[in-house]
Design a protein around this motif. Structure first.
Motif, PDB file in Angstrom:
ATOM      1  N   LEU A 197       0.777  -1.236   0.000  1.00 59.73           N
ATOM      2  CA  LEU A 197       0.000   0.000   0.000  1.00 59.73           C
ATOM      3  C   LEU A 197       0.809   1.287   0.000  1.00 59.73           C
ATOM      4  O   LEU A 197       0.344   2.297  -0.506  1.00 59.73           O
ATOM      5  N   SER A 198       1.998   1.287   0.560  1.00 66.03           N
ATOM      6  CA  SER A 198       2.677   2.555   0.822  1.00 66.03           C
ATOM      7  C   SER A 198       3.116   3.308  -0.425  1.00 66.03           C
ATOM      8  O   SER A 198       3.267   4.519  -0.380  1.00 66.03           O
ATOM      9  N   TRP A 199       3.314   2.647  -1.544  1.00 69.11           N
ATOM     10  CA  TRP A 199       3.833   3.317  -2.739  1.00 69.11           C
ATOM     11  C   TRP A 199       2.764   3.581  -3.777  1.00 69.11           C
ATOM     12  O   TRP A 199       3.065   3.953  -4.902  1.00 69.11           O
ATOM     13  N   ARG A 200       1.530   3.401  -3.448  1.00 67.23           N
ATOM     14  CA  ARG A 200       0.476   3.514  -4.449  1.00 67.23           C
ATOM     15  C   ARG A 200      -0.458   4.677  -4.159  1.00 67.23           C
ATOM     16  O   ARG A 200      -0.823   4.911  -3.026  1.00 67.23           O
ATOM     17  N   GLU A 201      -0.840   5.346  -5.213  1.00 72.68           N
ATOM     18  CA  GLU A 201      -1.906   6.340  -5.111  1.00 72.68           C
ATOM     19  C   GLU A 201      -3.153   5.686  -5.674  1.00 72.68           C
ATOM     20  O   GLU A 201      -3.205   5.344  -6.851  1.00 72.68           O
ATOM     21  N   LEU A 202      -4.129   5.533  -4.833  1.00 62.61           N
ATOM     22  CA  LEU A 202      -5.342   4.822  -5.221  1.00 62.61           C
ATOM     23  C   LEU A 202      -6.494   5.814  -5.299  1.00 62.61           C
ATOM     24  O   LEU A 202      -6.759   6.527  -4.341  1.00 62.61           O
ATOM     25  N   PRO A 203      -7.190   5.840  -6.417  1.00 64.02           N
ATOM     26  CA  PRO A 203      -8.206   6.871  -6.622  1.00 64.02           C
ATOM     27  C   PRO A 203      -9.496   6.685  -5.831  1.00 64.02           C
ATOM     28  O   PRO A 203     -10.171   7.647  -5.517  1.00 64.02           O
ATOM     29  N   ASP A 204      -9.840   5.424  -5.511  1.00 64.04           N
ATOM     30  CA  ASP A 204     -11.127   5.198  -4.852  1.00 64.04           C
ATOM     31  C   ASP A 204     -11.069   3.944  -3.983  1.00 64.04           C
ATOM     32  O   ASP A 204     -10.097   3.190  -4.012  1.00 64.04           O
TER      33      ASP A 204
END
Length: 168
Positions: free
Chosen positions: A121-128
């Motif tokens: 999770l730490s390196w991801r930009e998640l839109p929704d």
């Protein structure tokens, strides 16, 4: 922790939870792990943590994999709620205390949650939120089926589970 190595770990399941923050929301992941194989048997991402969905996670693990040899549970009060206690009673499985001083075998599932946060999770930009849930699901599938573990002799948990549980 006194003398808990890969060769002398107790044969048990760990039932525990962890908190994750995402976009100013707190999610709780609840899971059941087989200690010897490190396989995550079942899990759910809950918001908020409530007894009935928590009990459903344990029920799902037992309906798929059978009765646990022993069960170690987290210290959260939800694991002592009447809904979860009813599942223990129905399956005739009572949580055991494998704590030695301040340490516990729960450290193994906590390591899984920490790795999910760092690697998944730490390196991801998640839109929704559906994207967030999908990344968690994909990483946990990777953990069970593709990610080798040094403590397992570089086997993956699915391989270790099959070799340990299905030997005749």
């Amino acid at each position: 922790m006194a003398n808990l190595s890969q060769t002398n770990l107790p044969d048990c399941w760990i039932f525990d939870r962890a908190l994750f923050k995402w976009q100013r929301k707190t999610y709780v992941i609840v899971g059941v792990m087989d200690l010897r194989s490190r396989k995550l048997l079942t899990w759910d991402l809950l918001r908020p943590l409530k007894p009935k969905p928590t009990a459903a996670v344990l029920t799902s693990a037992m309906s798929t994999y059978g009765k646990p040899p022993a069960l170690v549970v987290g210290i959260d009060p939800v694991f002592k709620s009447p809904d979860v206690q009813a599942i223990y009673a129905q399956a005739e499985v009572w949580p055991v205390n494998l704590r030695q001083g301040k340490a516990s075998v729960s450290i193994f599932i906590r390591s899984l949650w920490r790795n999910l946060e760092w690697e998944g999770l730490s390196w991801r930009e998640l839109p929704d939120e559906p994207s967030f849930r999908q990344v968690v699901a994909d990483w946990l599938m990777h953990y069970n089926s593709d990610r080798p573990h040094q403590a397992l002799g570089y086997e993956v948990p699915d391989e270790r589970w099959r070799s340990a549980r299905y030997q005749l």
